[in-house]
Design an enzyme around this catalytic site. Structure first.
Site: not given
Length: 294
Positions: A145, A169, A240, A243, A266
């Site tokens: 990211r 994240k 993005h 990605r 993810h």
């Protein structure tokens, strides 16, 4: 009651002029529809059936799911106000569900265009040119990211093991392997980095500005767009997109879905599965071109 509701939005909710105008237009539209379709002069008298009919009308008019849902949200707010004001005793919108939004397929760069970009792009031999090359290559070859690239530091770049340690994240770390050619290019970049800033301390950011300060999002956007403008036809040109391209190219080459999930960081497989649609479209194209009965 429309006047009272608008007054409530302006003075109690402190809604912006834009929001108030949007609410007013939505309520005028539904009032006009109810008057035309059901000879109903008072919006507060509408039942579930009339409100549902208006929703169907909006869908038949070709409005997007997002627009229909926004207009229904206006009605819900209006009827909630009427309930609190004790004008009505039952909310006619309570059992009306929002429309499910169709999930857009991720845009990606075709393999031949991406190969052309990496091969033909003219990167200056100085620090800025080599840094820009790193931005493009790391985004495409690791799928990380934008925020992860900006936060990457030299101590997380392990060339001996051929991997990067990325903070993603939820403050979760993950390991991303890096290809041999990318390792060589990172070594070249490190040499230029140290020639420019004397040395590369482990705590230094991997991608920096000319003053060695950390990069910022708009800077990365500009670098990506500058080079994509030269070689790529798609209208979307963002970090993005790289990605999306990373994930799609892996799946098109037969990569395991769970492996791609882990590489992307993810939390669930559902977020990764959206990329399989692009792969399925490619399979369909191959089938239609190759099968004698297609």
């Amino acid at each position: 009651m429309l006047f009272s509701f608008i007054n409530y939005l302006e003075n109690e909710k402190r809604a912006s002029a834009h929001t108030v105008l949007a609410y007013k237009k939505d309520l005028e539209q539904v009032s006009e529809f109810l008057e035309t379709a059901f000879a109903m002069n008072r919006l507060e008298e509408a039942s579930h059936a009339e409100i549902r009919a208006w929703m169907v009308h909006l869908i038949e008019e070709g409005l997007s799911e997002a627009t229909v849902n926004r207009k229904m949200a206006t009605l819900r707010t209006f009827f909630t106000f009427l309930l609190k004001s004790e004008v009505i005793t039952r909310d006619p919108t309570v059992k009306i569900q929002s429309l499910k939004k169709g999930r857009k397929l991720p845009t990606f760069i075709p393999e031949n265009e991406m190969a052309l970009l990496l091969k033909a792009a003219n990167f200056d031999a100085g620090f800025e040119g080599q840094r820009d090359r790193m931005v493009l290559q790391v985004l495409y070859l690791t799928g990380m990211r934008l925020s992860e690239l900006i936060g990457l530091r030299w101590h997380a770049v392990d060339l001996g093991s051929g991997q990067l340690k990325v903070l993603g994240k939820g403050k979760k770390y993950r390991i991303i392997p890096i290809a041999t050619q990318l390792q060589k290019n990172i070594l070249s970049y490190k040499k230029v980095f140290e020639e420019t800033f004397s040395f590369a301390d482990g705590n230094d950011y991997f991608i920096v500005r000319n003053n060695k300060e950390a990069a910022y999002p708009m800077m990365i956007y500009r670098i990506v767009k500058r080079y994509l403008d030269l070689f790529i036809q798609t209208t979307k040109k963002s970090p993005h997109l790289m990605r999306h391209t990373f994930a799609t190219h892996l799946l098109n080459k037969g990569a395991d879905l769970n492996a791609v999930k882990d590489l992307l960081g993810h939390s669930s497989l559902a977020a990764t599965q959206v990329y399989t649609h692009n792969s399925i479209e490619k399979l369909k194209a191959v089938y239609e071109q190759a099968h004698p009965k297609a």
